[in-house]
Design a protein around this motif. Structure first.
Motif, PDB file in Angstrom:
ATOM      1  N   ARG A  56     -22.746   1.000  22.302  1.00  0.00           N
ATOM      2  CA  ARG A  56     -21.587   0.702  22.626  1.00  0.00           C
ATOM      3  C   ARG A  56     -21.552  -0.539  23.632  1.00  0.00           C
ATOM      4  NH1 ARG A  56     -19.580   3.217  26.410  1.00  0.00           N
ATOM      5  NH2 ARG A  56     -21.220   4.493  27.320  1.00  0.00           N
ATOM      6  N   LYS A  57     -22.758  -1.113  23.912  1.00  0.00           N
ATOM      7  CA  LYS A  57     -22.976  -2.233  24.709  1.00  0.00           C
ATOM      8  C   LYS A  57     -22.444  -3.618  23.927  1.00  0.00           C
ATOM      9  CE  LYS A  57     -24.020  -0.052  28.502  1.00  0.00           C
ATOM     10  NZ  LYS A  57     -25.394   0.030  29.078  1.00  0.00           N
ATOM     11  N   THR A  58     -21.871  -4.549  24.477  1.00  0.00           N
ATOM     12  CA  THR A  58     -21.785  -5.602  23.787  1.00  0.00           C
ATOM     13  C   THR A  58     -22.652  -6.773  23.808  1.00  0.00           C
ATOM     14  OG1 THR A  58     -20.631  -6.535  25.731  1.00  0.00           O
ATOM     15  CG2 THR A  58     -19.154  -5.452  24.173  1.00  0.00           C
ATOM     16  N   ASP A  59     -22.941  -7.771  23.369  1.00  0.00           N
ATOM     17  CA  ASP A  59     -24.055  -8.813  23.335  1.00  0.00           C
ATOM     18  C   ASP A  59     -25.157  -8.185  22.713  1.00  0.00           C
ATOM     19  OD1 ASP A  59     -25.422 -10.893  23.405  1.00  0.00           O
ATOM     20  OD2 ASP A  59     -24.687 -11.506  25.306  1.00  0.00           O
ATOM     21  N   VAL A  60     -25.412  -7.970  21.529  1.00  0.00           N
ATOM     22  CA  VAL A  60     -26.787  -7.262  21.153  1.00  0.00           C
ATOM     23  C   VAL A  60     -27.988  -8.172  21.491  1.00  0.00           C
ATOM     24  CG1 VAL A  60     -26.878  -8.343  19.029  1.00  0.00           C
ATOM     25  CG2 VAL A  60     -27.814  -6.236  19.073  1.00  0.00           C
ATOM     26  N   SER A  61     -27.808  -9.362  21.854  1.00  0.00           N
ATOM     27  CA  SER A  61     -29.097 -10.222  22.417  1.00  0.00           C
ATOM     28  C   SER A  61     -29.771  -9.640  23.394  1.00  0.00           C
ATOM     29  CB  SER A  61     -28.386 -11.609  22.487  1.00  0.00           C
ATOM     30  OG  SER A  61     -27.594 -11.881  23.411  1.00  0.00           O
ATOM     31  N   HIS A  62     -29.014  -9.020  24.251  1.00  0.00           N
ATOM     32  CA  HIS A  62     -29.381  -8.382  25.445  1.00  0.00           C
ATOM     33  C   HIS A  62     -30.130  -7.157  25.314  1.00  0.00           C
ATOM     34  CE1 HIS A  62     -26.002 -10.322  28.269  1.00  0.00           C
ATOM     35  NE2 HIS A  62     -26.913 -11.104  27.698  1.00  0.00           N
ATOM     36  N   ARG A  63     -30.119  -6.686  24.212  1.00  0.00           N
ATOM     37  CA  ARG A  63     -31.425  -5.637  23.585  1.00  0.00           C
ATOM     38  C   ARG A  63     -32.692  -6.010  23.772  1.00  0.00           C
ATOM     39  NH1 ARG A  63     -28.652  -2.542  18.532  1.00  0.00           N
ATOM     40  NH2 ARG A  63     -26.447  -2.759  19.220  1.00  0.00           N
ATOM     41  N   PRO A  64     -33.401  -5.730  24.738  1.00  0.00           N
ATOM     42  CA  PRO A  64     -34.937  -6.080  24.964  1.00  0.00           C
ATOM     43  C   PRO A  64     -35.902  -6.113  23.507  1.00  0.00           C
ATOM     44  CG  PRO A  64     -34.610  -4.091  26.284  1.00  0.00           C
ATOM     45  CD  PRO A  64     -33.295  -4.569  25.798  1.00  0.00           C
ATOM     46  N   VAL A  65     -35.799  -4.918  22.987  1.00  0.00           N
ATOM     47  CA  VAL A  65     -36.644  -4.715  21.670  1.00  0.00           C
ATOM     48  C   VAL A  65     -36.256  -5.311  20.511  1.00  0.00           C
ATOM     49  CG1 VAL A  65     -37.581  -3.002  20.043  1.00  0.00           C
ATOM     50  CG2 VAL A  65     -37.268  -2.319  22.354  1.00  0.00           C
ATOM     51  N   TYR A  66     -34.729  -5.613  20.413  1.00  0.00           N
ATOM     52  CA  TYR A  66     -34.328  -6.584  19.393  1.00  0.00           C
ATOM     53  C   TYR A  66     -34.484  -7.944  19.636  1.00  0.00           C
ATOM     54  CZ  TYR A  66     -30.699  -8.686  16.380  1.00  0.00           C
ATOM     55  OH  TYR A  66     -30.035  -9.288  15.484  1.00  0.00           O
ATOM     56  N   SER A  67     -34.376  -8.326  20.877  1.00  0.00           N
ATOM     57  CA  SER A  67     -34.531  -9.806  21.270  1.00  0.00           C
ATOM     58  C   SER A  67     -36.050 -10.129  21.136  1.00  0.00           C
ATOM     59  CB  SER A  67     -34.202  -9.961  22.627  1.00  0.00           C
ATOM     60  OG  SER A  67     -32.887  -9.744  22.951  1.00  0.00           O
ATOM     61  N   ASN A  68     -36.822  -9.049  21.400  1.00  0.00           N
ATOM     62  CA  ASN A  68     -38.288  -9.261  21.073  1.00  0.00           C
ATOM     63  C   ASN A  68     -38.584  -9.690  19.345  1.00  0.00           C
ATOM     64  OD1 ASN A  68     -38.892  -9.554  23.738  1.00  0.00           O
ATOM     65  ND2 ASN A  68     -39.600  -7.265  23.940  1.00  0.00           N
ATOM     66  N   LEU A  69     -37.929  -8.848  18.841  1.00  0.00           N
ATOM     67  CA  LEU A  69     -38.186  -8.912  17.458  1.00  0.00           C
ATOM     68  C   LEU A  69     -37.464 -10.094  16.657  1.00  0.00           C
ATOM     69  CD1 LEU A  69     -37.157  -5.270  16.162  1.00  0.00           C
ATOM     70  CD2 LEU A  69     -39.615  -6.255  16.354  1.00  0.00           C
ATOM     71  N   ILE A  70     -36.477 -10.558  17.067  1.00  0.00           N
ATOM     72  CA  ILE A  70     -35.832 -11.904  16.868  1.00  0.00           C
ATOM     73  C   ILE A  70     -36.809 -13.043  17.042  1.00  0.00           C
ATOM     74  CG2 ILE A  70     -34.032 -13.680  17.166  1.00  0.00           C
ATOM     75  CD1 ILE A  70     -33.150 -11.318  15.348  1.00  0.00           C
ATOM     76  N   GLU A  71     -37.340 -12.985  18.496  1.00  0.00           N
ATOM     77  CA  GLU A  71     -38.523 -14.056  18.728  1.00  0.00           C
ATOM     78  C   GLU A  71     -39.490 -13.982  17.781  1.00  0.00           C
ATOM     79  OE1 GLU A  71     -38.025 -16.646  20.896  1.00  0.00           O
ATOM     80  OE2 GLU A  71     -35.890 -15.725  20.783  1.00  0.00           O
ATOM     81  N   LEU A  72     -40.055 -12.725  17.461  1.00  0.00           N
ATOM     82  CA  LEU A  72     -41.249 -12.652  16.433  1.00  0.00           C
ATOM     83  C   LEU A  72     -41.001 -13.159  15.304  1.00  0.00           C
ATOM     84  CD1 LEU A  72     -44.106 -10.945  16.538  1.00  0.00           C
ATOM     85  CD2 LEU A  72     -42.694  -9.074  15.501  1.00  0.00           C
ATOM     86  N   ILE A  73     -40.061 -13.081  14.646  1.00  0.00           N
ATOM     87  CA  ILE A  73     -39.385 -13.494  13.388  1.00  0.00           C
ATOM     88  C   ILE A  73     -39.651 -14.927  13.526  1.00  0.00           C
ATOM     89  CG2 ILE A  73     -37.651 -14.059  11.926  1.00  0.00           C
ATOM     90  CD1 ILE A  73     -36.747 -11.070  12.580  1.00  0.00           C
ATOM     91  N   LYS A  74     -38.941 -15.606  14.810  1.00  0.00           N
ATOM     92  CA  LYS A  74     -39.147 -17.089  14.698  1.00  0.00           C
ATOM     93  C   LYS A  74     -40.218 -17.514  14.908  1.00  0.00           C
ATOM     94  CE  LYS A  74     -34.496 -17.353  17.116  1.00  0.00           C
ATOM     95  NZ  LYS A  74     -34.009 -17.679  18.422  1.00  0.00           N
ATOM     96  N   LYS A  75     -41.363 -16.771  15.415  1.00  0.00           N
ATOM     97  CA  LYS A  75     -42.614 -17.148  15.602  1.00  0.00           C
ATOM     98  C   LYS A  75     -43.485 -17.121  14.292  1.00  0.00           C
ATOM     99  CE  LYS A  75     -42.997 -16.312  20.589  1.00  0.00           C
ATOM    100  NZ  LYS A  75     -43.799 -15.408  21.806  1.00  0.00           N
ATOM    101  N   ASN A  76     -43.003 -16.344  13.308  1.00  0.00           N
ATOM    102  CA  ASN A  76     -43.748 -16.165  11.968  1.00  0.00           C
ATOM    103  C   ASN A  76     -42.742 -16.450  11.054  1.00  0.00           C
ATOM    104  OD1 ASN A  76     -46.455 -14.606  12.795  1.00  0.00           O
ATOM    105  ND2 ASN A  76     -44.607 -13.896  14.163  1.00  0.00           N
ATOM    106  N   PRO A  77     -42.280 -17.783  10.870  1.00  0.00           N
ATOM    107  CA  PRO A  77     -41.489 -18.318   9.812  1.00  0.00           C
ATOM    108  C   PRO A  77     -41.773 -17.912   8.445  1.00  0.00           C
ATOM    109  CG  PRO A  77     -42.389 -20.150  10.617  1.00  0.00           C
ATOM    110  CD  PRO A  77     -42.724 -19.115  11.492  1.00  0.00           C
ATOM    111  N   GLY A  78     -40.606 -17.313   7.702  1.00  0.00           N
ATOM    112  CA  GLY A  78     -41.159 -16.948   6.238  1.00  0.00           C
ATOM    113  C   GLY A  78     -41.690 -15.741   6.107  1.00  0.00           C
ATOM    114  N   LYS A  79     -42.326 -15.011   7.064  1.00  0.00           N
ATOM    115  CA  LYS A  79     -43.126 -14.016   6.731  1.00  0.00           C
ATOM    116  C   LYS A  79     -42.257 -12.443   6.693  1.00  0.00           C
ATOM    117  CE  LYS A  79     -47.294 -11.585   8.623  1.00  0.00           C
ATOM    118  NZ  LYS A  79     -48.484 -11.573   9.563  1.00  0.00           N
ATOM    119  N   VAL A  80     -41.375 -12.365   7.413  1.00  0.00           N
ATOM    120  CA  VAL A  80     -40.805 -11.121   7.403  1.00  0.00           C
ATOM    121  C   VAL A  80     -39.440 -11.489   6.431  1.00  0.00           C
ATOM    122  CG1 VAL A  80     -39.206  -9.496   8.730  1.00  0.00           C
ATOM    123  CG2 VAL A  80     -41.197 -10.464   9.758  1.00  0.00           C
TER     124      VAL A  80
END
Length: 361
Positions: A56-80
């Motif tokens: 129910r919380k707004t601003d999904v970017s504040h979810r710690p696990v989700y935010s970490n996964l987004i950063e992981l994708i950015k650090k591994n471009p094209g892999k996921v």
């Protein structure tokens, strides 16, 4: 040689207590099975990432696990290549707007959103037969269905919360207990007049001694608040121990407890001013439009209303009205009332605030 196909598995629950249930296990197993059937390798470490965060919380970017996964994708471009969820309502409960934000954010990183129920379909070019493509021509055939399901998820949570608040508000208004017991009490379940099980508070054998001592020593009028706090500490007072949590998601666990603290003057004053200790519950409900519940509880307080009023000396004064109704006054200057209206009869301290049983004046 065929390259490996990597995907992130993402499971979400709303509350740490759900880590003990089957819901999170079912999500993880469904995502693992989906990845295996599609010959995908879960990234990182071959595991599904678990988020403990309310949908129910707004601003999904504040979810710690989700935010970490987004950063992981950015650090591994094209892999996921894929981001797998169990169901659309596991991504968010905020409706289609938030859902599309998540989907578009992943798409901007070259990652496609998938669900284990195969509702979400891959993008296809509506102008493929012409050999040309535009941003708007690449769409998923399931977009409308996804949007509808996201809105249904939002509607579901609204219905669930409406039922929950209706029940909770009704019970609080009727004088029953919600949530954890106040210090000095413990919760007990009783069968109410309507035949349903409801919660009341009963004195805690150990803690209630400390609360009653605060009122007794205050009424005696011999000790200062600091001296009363010292006395209560001397007879064994300690606040409740609290659990210490560490980690997030499936790694979240209890790592210890915070020991109880000694009584300080500010906390003593909070206890003394809390009407719950004379059997009166005060709660504020609502966010945009607020309602205040002031009701006599379905259980006895640790002290009488008379003792509560005397101890608080007008800072908090409780008046019991006909039909079991309660009225609370704050910062009532009893001394000023006495001097102004009845200077020569000091033995009737509460003359101007306690109603006559006969004339009600």
């Amino acid at each position: 040689m065929k390259s490996s196909l990597y995907a992130i598995g993402y499971a979400r629950i709303s509350d740490p207590t759900q880590l003990k249930g089957d819901g999170i296990d079912n999500q993880v197993k469904a995502i693992e099975r989906f990845a295996k059937d599609q010959n995908m390798i879960l990234f990182p470490n071959g595991e599904v990432s678990v988020e403990v965060f309310s949908g129910r919380k707004t601003d999904v970017s504040h979810r710690p696990v989700y935010s970490n996964l987004i950063e992981l994708i950015k650090k591994n471009p094209g892999k996921v290549k894929y981001f797998i969820i169990n169901r659309i309502d596991r991504s968010t409960r905020q409706g289609s707007g938030e859902y599309l934000f998540i989907k578009n954010q992943l798409a901007s990183l070259g990652v496609e959103l998938r669900d284990t129920q195969n509702i979400i379909q891959p993008l296809s070019n509506t102008l493929e037969h012409l050999g040309i493509s535009f941003p708007w021509s690449n769409k998923s055939s399931s977009t409308t269905t996804e949007v509808i399901l996201a809105e249904i998820a939002k509607e579901d949570i609204t219905n669930i919360l409406t039922r929950t608040v209706n029940t909770s508000f009704s019970r609080a208004s009727s004088g029953y207990k919600l949530r954890e017991a106040h210090f000095g009490y413990k919760n007990a379940v009783v069968v109410a007049e309507d035949g349903k099980q409801k919660t009341i508070q009963v004195p805690d054998e150990k803690e209630s001694v400390f609360i009653r001592s605060i009122f007794d020593k205050t009424i005696e009028g011999v000790m200062t608040d600091k001296e009363i706090a010292d006395y209560v500490n001397s007879i064994g007072y300690a606040s409740r121990e609290r659990k210490m949590w560490s980690g997030s998601g499936s790694e979240r666990k209890i790592v210890g407890t915070k020991k109880g603290r000694k009584l300080e003057v500010k906390q003593l004053q909070k206890y003394r001013k809390n009407p719950i200790y004379c059997g009166v519950n005060v709660e504020n409900w609502g966010h945009i439009q607020k309602a205040r519940i002031v009701t006599k509880t379905q259980y006895r307080g640790l002290v009488t209303m008379e003792k509560f009023n005397i101890a608080n000396k007008g800072k908090v004064y409780i008046e019991e009205l006909p039909e079991n109704k309660i009225k609370i006054f704050y910062n009532l200057d009893l001394e000023k009332i006495l001097k102004r209206r009845h200077k020569f009869r000091k033995d009737y301290v509460f003359k101007n605030v306690v109603l006559c049983d006969l004339c009600k004046k």
